[in-house]
Design a protein around this motif. Structure first.
Motif, PDB file in Angstrom:
ATOM      1  N   VAL A 102      23.612   5.078  33.059  1.00 53.79           N
ATOM      2  CA  VAL A 102      24.785   4.815  33.883  1.00 53.79           C
ATOM      3  C   VAL A 102      24.360   4.119  35.163  1.00 53.79           C
ATOM      4  O   VAL A 102      23.333   4.463  35.767  1.00 53.79           O
ATOM      5  N   VAL A 103      25.125   3.140  35.570  1.00 57.79           N
ATOM      6  CA  VAL A 103      24.852   2.367  36.781  1.00 57.79           C
ATOM      7  C   VAL A 103      25.793   2.780  37.906  1.00 57.79           C
ATOM      8  O   VAL A 103      25.360   3.004  39.036  1.00 57.79           O
ATOM      9  N   ALA A 104      27.084   2.859  37.584  1.00 63.58           N
ATOM     10  CA  ALA A 104      28.071   3.183  38.603  1.00 63.58           C
ATOM     11  C   ALA A 104      29.309   3.759  37.938  1.00 63.58           C
ATOM     12  O   ALA A 104      29.620   3.435  36.786  1.00 63.58           O
ATOM     13  N   TYR A 105      30.019   4.596  38.690  1.00 65.66           N
ATOM     14  CA  TYR A 105      31.237   5.236  38.190  1.00 65.66           C
ATOM     15  C   TYR A 105      32.310   5.183  39.264  1.00 65.66           C
ATOM     16  O   TYR A 105      32.013   5.294  40.465  1.00 65.66           O
ATOM     17  N   ILE A 106      33.563   5.039  38.814  1.00 71.00           N
ATOM     18  CA  ILE A 106      34.685   5.087  39.744  1.00 71.00           C
ATOM     19  C   ILE A 106      35.776   5.954  39.129  1.00 71.00           C
ATOM     20  O   ILE A 106      36.076   5.849  37.937  1.00 71.00           O
ATOM     21  N   SER A 107      36.361   6.819  39.939  1.00 73.72           N
ATOM     22  CA  SER A 107      37.419   7.705  39.467  1.00 73.72           C
ATOM     23  C   SER A 107      38.693   6.923  39.170  1.00 73.72           C
ATOM     24  O   SER A 107      38.819   5.745  39.526  1.00 73.72           O
ATOM     25  N   TRP A 108      39.663   7.584  38.532  1.00 73.37           N
ATOM     26  CA  TRP A 108      40.873   6.894  38.108  1.00 73.37           C
ATOM     27  C   TRP A 108      41.625   6.283  39.292  1.00 73.37           C
ATOM     28  O   TRP A 108      42.238   5.225  39.176  1.00 73.37           O
ATOM     29  N   SER A 109      41.558   6.940  40.432  1.00 75.70           N
ATOM     30  CA  SER A 109      42.273   6.436  41.607  1.00 75.70           C
ATOM     31  C   SER A 109      41.447   5.451  42.418  1.00 75.70           C
ATOM     32  O   SER A 109      41.976   4.758  43.292  1.00 75.70           O
ATOM     33  N   GLY A 110      40.151   5.405  42.142  1.00 73.82           N
ATOM     34  CA  GLY A 110      39.262   4.587  42.958  1.00 73.82           C
ATOM     35  C   GLY A 110      38.753   5.321  44.183  1.00 73.82           C
ATOM     36  O   GLY A 110      37.967   4.775  44.954  1.00 73.82           O
ATOM     37  N   GLY A 111      39.178   6.570  44.343  1.00 69.03           N
ATOM     38  CA  GLY A 111      38.818   7.304  45.544  1.00 69.03           C
ATOM     39  C   GLY A 111      37.403   7.839  45.568  1.00 69.03           C
ATOM     40  O   GLY A 111      36.879   8.165  46.636  1.00 69.03           O
ATOM     41  N   SER A 112      36.795   7.932  44.406  1.00 73.91           N
ATOM     42  CA  SER A 112      35.421   8.429  44.321  1.00 73.91           C
ATOM     43  C   SER A 112      34.563   7.446  43.539  1.00 73.91           C
ATOM     44  O   SER A 112      34.984   6.944  42.493  1.00 73.91           O
ATOM     45  N   THR A 113      33.384   7.188  44.063  1.00 77.79           N
ATOM     46  CA  THR A 113      32.428   6.326  43.380  1.00 77.79           C
ATOM     47  C   THR A 113      31.041   6.967  43.421  1.00 77.79           C
ATOM     48  O   THR A 113      30.717   7.694  44.374  1.00 77.79           O
ATOM     49  N   TYR A 114      30.272   6.711  42.391  1.00 82.48           N
ATOM     50  CA  TYR A 114      28.907   7.221  42.315  1.00 82.48           C
ATOM     51  C   TYR A 114      28.023   6.106  41.761  1.00 82.48           C
ATOM     52  O   TYR A 114      28.467   5.298  40.954  1.00 82.48           O
TER      53      TYR A 114
END
Length: 123
Positions: free
Chosen positions: A46-58
């Motif tokens: 995994v490189v990057a993740y974003i929540s459904w709302s865009g409010g959280s990223t990793y």
């Protein structure tokens, strides 16, 4: 959900690229989304993740400060802006949609995958 990734290509070290992933089918806005990559002879990571709302990223530690994930739910599209690219970023990049309630960093959390787009970084 059907996912279509695009934007890969050949770039010199230090350069930038933006990947896009457009979804069709069931509602896109309900899914967390991620970008994975797989280099030759290596496991998919995994490189990057974003929540459904865009409010959280990793982000994976290897790309923190260089890559940015974002999404536009009105266009059913998630993006990966990649900067200061390095030869070790060379890989096939995949976008994926996460199953609700599952962990963002596990490959098995993602039942929907795009076809992959190749990024090659030359030194």
């Amino acid at each position: 959900v059907q996912l279509q990734a695009s934007g890969g290509g050949l770039v010199q070290a230090g350069g930038s690229l933006r990947l896009s992933c457009t979804a069709s089918g069931r509602s896109f806005g309900n899914n967390g989304m991620a970008w994975f990559r797989q280099a030759p002879g290596k496991e998919r990571e995994v490189v990057a993740y974003i929540s459904w709302s865009g409010g959280s990223t990793y982000y994976a530690d290897s790309v923190k400060g260089r890559f940015t994930i974002s999404r536009d739910n009105s266009k059913s599209t998630v993006y990966l802006q990649m900067g200061t690219l390095k030869p070790e970023d060379t890989a096939i990049y995949y976008c994926a949609a996460k199953r609700a309630g599952s962990t963002w960093y596990e490959t098995t959390s993602y039942p929907y995958w795009g076809q992959g787009t190749l990024v090659t970084v030359s030194s």
